[in-house]
Write a protein that holds these residues in place. Structure first.
Motif, PDB file in Angstrom:
ATOM      1  N   PHE A 143       0.829  -1.205   0.000  1.00  7.92           N
ATOM      2  CA  PHE A 143       0.000   0.000   0.000  1.00  7.92           C
ATOM      3  C   PHE A 143       0.871   1.267   0.000  1.00  7.92           C
ATOM      4  O   PHE A 143       0.441   2.318   0.466  1.00  7.92           O
ATOM      5  N   ALA A 144       2.087   1.169  -0.532  1.00  9.27           N
ATOM      6  CA  ALA A 144       3.051   2.269  -0.430  1.00  9.27           C
ATOM      7  C   ALA A 144       2.995   3.251  -1.594  1.00  9.27           C
ATOM      8  O   ALA A 144       3.765   4.207  -1.628  1.00  9.27           O
ATOM      9  N   GLY A 145       2.089   3.043  -2.542  1.00  9.41           N
ATOM     10  CA  GLY A 145       2.027   3.937  -3.694  1.00  9.41           C
ATOM     11  C   GLY A 145       1.326   5.248  -3.391  1.00  9.41           C
ATOM     12  O   GLY A 145       0.759   5.449  -2.309  1.00  9.41           O
ATOM     13  N   ARG A 146       1.393   6.151  -4.346  1.00 12.79           N
ATOM     14  CA  ARG A 146       0.660   7.416  -4.290  1.00 12.79           C
ATOM     15  C   ARG A 146      -0.111   7.574  -5.591  1.00 12.79           C
ATOM     16  O   ARG A 146       0.447   7.400  -6.686  1.00 12.79           O
ATOM     17  N   PRO A 147      -1.404   7.898  -5.520  1.00  8.48           N
ATOM     18  CA  PRO A 147      -2.186   8.097  -6.744  1.00  8.48           C
ATOM     19  C   PRO A 147      -1.835   9.425  -7.409  1.00  8.48           C
ATOM     20  O   PRO A 147      -1.285  10.324  -6.762  1.00  8.48           O
ATOM     21  N   ARG A 148      -2.149   9.554  -8.671  1.00 11.43           N
ATOM     22  CA  ARG A 148      -1.953  10.804  -9.387  1.00 11.43           C
ATOM     23  C   ARG A 148      -3.150  11.706  -9.134  1.00 11.43           C
ATOM     24  O   ARG A 148      -4.280  11.373  -9.482  1.00 11.43           O
ATOM     25  N   SER A 162       4.033  19.167  -6.935  1.00 14.08           N
ATOM     26  CA  SER A 162       5.248  18.378  -6.763  1.00 14.08           C
ATOM     27  C   SER A 162       6.033  18.176  -8.054  1.00 14.08           C
ATOM     28  O   SER A 162       6.922  17.330  -8.098  1.00 14.08           O
ATOM     29  N   GLN A 163       5.712  18.951  -9.091  1.00 12.65           N
ATOM     30  CA  GLN A 163       6.384  18.786 -10.382  1.00 12.65           C
ATOM     31  C   GLN A 163       6.296  17.319 -10.841  1.00 12.65           C
ATOM     32  O   GLN A 163       7.291  16.669 -11.151  1.00 12.65           O
ATOM     33  N   ILE A 193       9.419  13.656  -2.374  1.00 12.65           N
ATOM     34  CA  ILE A 193       9.230  12.410  -1.630  1.00 12.65           C
ATOM     35  C   ILE A 193       7.759  12.162  -1.318  1.00 12.65           C
ATOM     36  O   ILE A 193       7.226  11.081  -1.539  1.00 12.65           O
ATOM     37  N   ALA A 194       7.078  13.183  -0.811  1.00 14.44           N
ATOM     38  CA  ALA A 194       5.746  13.000  -0.237  1.00 14.44           C
ATOM     39  C   ALA A 194       4.727  12.474  -1.235  1.00 14.44           C
ATOM     40  O   ALA A 194       3.936  11.584  -0.909  1.00 14.44           O
ATOM     41  N   PHE A 195       4.732  12.997  -2.483  1.00  7.90           N
ATOM     42  CA  PHE A 195       3.666  12.660  -3.427  1.00  7.90           C
ATOM     43  C   PHE A 195       4.147  11.819  -4.606  1.00  7.90           C
ATOM     44  O   PHE A 195       3.393  11.584  -5.542  1.00  7.90           O
ATOM     45  N   ALA A 196       5.394  11.384  -4.557  1.00  6.24           N
ATOM     46  CA  ALA A 196       5.905  10.518  -5.619  1.00  6.24           C
ATOM     47  C   ALA A 196       5.378   9.099  -5.446  1.00  6.24           C
ATOM     48  O   ALA A 196       5.214   8.620  -4.322  1.00  6.24           O
ATOM     49  N   ASP A 197       5.126   8.428  -6.561  1.00  9.69           N
ATOM     50  CA  ASP A 197       4.645   7.055  -6.496  1.00  9.69           C
ATOM     51  C   ASP A 197       5.786   6.127  -6.078  1.00  9.69           C
ATOM     52  O   ASP A 197       6.970   6.458  -6.188  1.00  9.69           O
ATOM     53  N   HIS A 198       5.421   4.955  -5.590  1.00 10.68           N
ATOM     54  CA  HIS A 198       6.401   3.958  -5.171  1.00 10.68           C
ATOM     55  C   HIS A 198       7.146   3.435  -6.401  1.00 10.68           C
ATOM     56  O   HIS A 198       6.534   3.009  -7.381  1.00 10.68           O
TER      57      HIS A 198
END
Length: 496
Positions: A93-98, A106-107, A112-117
């Motif tokens: 569950f470590a991913g981040r949605p777009r 976050s460009q 770190i915070a919003f980048a996907d796994h």
């Protein structure tokens, strides 16, 4: 143009119906029936998302599903389910949605915070963790920076002579300067034009993200309409990148990796050490990603610590008996002739309990957003790969099955019968989340919160202005929960 838009909308409706129909055949958690195009978005308001999701939880359980537009979203709130997402199955569950507004911020996930796994994210995180550990070894220097800045805050508050003033503005200015010193290695005078610019950029970005955008739920709308709020967000983020980028380049030219002076130097050193250890990763992380990381640490440090301190004072205004007990403890342990220091922490259990209760009841980061990296299971349900997962920590921290009278501000819940501080169970208390996506700045945030709060309470008694209604407890929602601006009368207790 209108005909094209109409056909596009019809296509979206058809796809939504197909997707929703297909999803009903899977072993998904229960949830409300989704409408075409909007799904269940009408059930969740931007400014009361935590309350709305908690209300749905009572109807559908601790794990349930929603559709925001055509996007499947799983909402998790119970202690066991939260632990499974954040700890037991952290990698799954470590991913981040777009999310479009966060992509702008976050460009496209450069930080770190919003980048996907991904392998790049894991390397990036490893370097940031290494830099924070490296920097945390200089605890005395950090304590000195925090104390110096908040001693100036104490003098500014004292100069008000007990008259009503907006304490939230004063606290945020002090916190901003602390973060500038820790991350950038320099502090500003409050009338410095660059400091004013830094503050404006930070406040602008936070407010725009807090307001959200309809394109987060219906991203296709951006191809047909121009949204002024998104254009403003892009402009503020461009200003942020230019300012932080200049500071980053100055650090690169200074080349202090052998003797880091601040967190940016530590980041550069950690990057160099990782590349020296494995030459294949050289250039894997770009300058832009490190610049984005600096910006993230700066904004996150500002919003979490500043908001936590403001919430703490706000709850003391509502609960003067708690403030009286804090003053009594500080007088007995510290006395009038010196200021609290980090070494006093273990001797101030009621203060530590008050800080912990503030973090619980305010739930500053109320709903962390995750995404499944693989097909996963959760509490017996099947969760497809790429599914957005909302972890309702606000619900966890206000669950009456866990906390007696959860809406009451009671530091005593973290004290034993002898008055000793008792840390809460980690599966019930997660203000900084946990697992692979826990808040990397937790150590610095706790350090600053304790020192600033102890010194403010040691020197002042905070009261609501006479004849004024109590400030609202309704938060400003966004990246974090911020209290609304409020005024206090700060009455001197000891000479500065």
């Amino acid at each position: 143009m209108f005909e094209e838009l109409l056909w596009f909308i019809l296509a979206v409706i058809l796809v939504t119906l197909i997707v929703n129909r297909f999803a009903t055949t899977k072993n998904l958690p229960p949830g409300p029936f989704p409408l075409p195009i909007i799904g269940n978005a009408y059930k969740v308001s931007d400014d009361s998302r935590h309350v709305d999701l908690t209300a749905l939880e009572k109807q559908y359980g601790k794990v349930f599903r929603l559709y925001l537009g055509s996007q499947l979203v799983i909402v998790v709130s119970g202690g066991n389910a939260v632990k499974e997402v954040l700890v037991t199955k952290s990698a799954e569950f470590a991913g981040r949605p777009r999310v479009y507004t966060l992509d702008v911020y976050s460009q496209n996930g450069d930080g770190i915070a919003f980048a996907d796994h991904s392998p790049k994210w894991r390397l990036h995180r490893k370097i940031v963790v290494s830099a924070l550990k490296m920097y945390s070894t200089g605890r005395l220097k950090q304590e000195s920076i925090i104390n110096d800045e908040f001693d100036l805050l104490l003098k500014r508050v004292a100069s008000r002579n007990g008259q009503p003033h907006d304490i939230t503005k004063e606290i945020r200015l002090a916190v901003t300067n602390v973060i500038c010193a820790l991350v950038f290695g320099s502090r500003y005078e409050l009338d410095d034009p660059e400091f004013t610019k830094v503050t404006e950029i930070t406040e602008g970005i936070v407010k725009m993200i807090a307001s959200g955008s309809v394109v987060d739920a219906l991203p296709w709308l951006r191809f047909f309409f121009t949204f002024k709020s998104l254009e403003n967000l892009k402009e503020k983020c461009k200003e942020r990148d230019e300012l932080v980028g200049r500071i980053y380049r100055e650090h690169v030219e200074a080349n202090r990796v052998e003797n880091p002076q601040d967190l940016t130097d530590a980041l550069l050193k950690a990057k160099k050490e990782a590349e020296d250890e494995d030459s294949s990763i050289k250039g894997f992380l770009t300058d832009q990603q490190l610049i984005m990381t600096m910006g993230e640490v700066f904004i996150a440090g500002n919003e979490t610590t500043g908001s936590a301190l403001c919430w703490a004072l706000l709850y003391l205004i509502y609960n003067p008996e708690v403030q009286q007990k804090l003053h009594q403890e500080l007088d007995e342990v510290i006395g009038p002739d010196r200021l609290p220091e980090l070494g006093d922490k273990e001797k101030l259990p009621y203060l530590e309990a008050t800080i912990t209760e503030t973090l619980r009841i305010s739930s500053i980061s109320p709903i962390p957003v995750h995404k499944t990296t693989v097909d996963a299971t959760l509490q017996g349900y099947d969760i497809p790969k790429g599914t957005t997962v909302l972890v309702n920590l606000w619900s966890l921290h206000h669950d009456p099955a866990i906390w007696d009278e959860p809406d009451d501000f009671r530091p005593e819940r973290f004290l034993d019968e002898d008055g000793n501080f008792v840390a809460p169970r980690p599966d019930r208390f997660l203000p900084f989340a946990a697992g692979r996506r826990y808040c990397l700045g937790e150590h610095l945030a706790r350090l600053e919160f304790f020192l600033a709060f102890a010194r403010l309470l040691h020197n002042f008694k905070f009261e609501n202005p006479p004849g004024s209604d109590l400030p609202t407890l309704k938060p400003i929602t966004g990246l974090v929960f911020m209290p609304q601006p409020f005024s206090v009368c700060a009455l001197k207790r000891h000479a500065l």
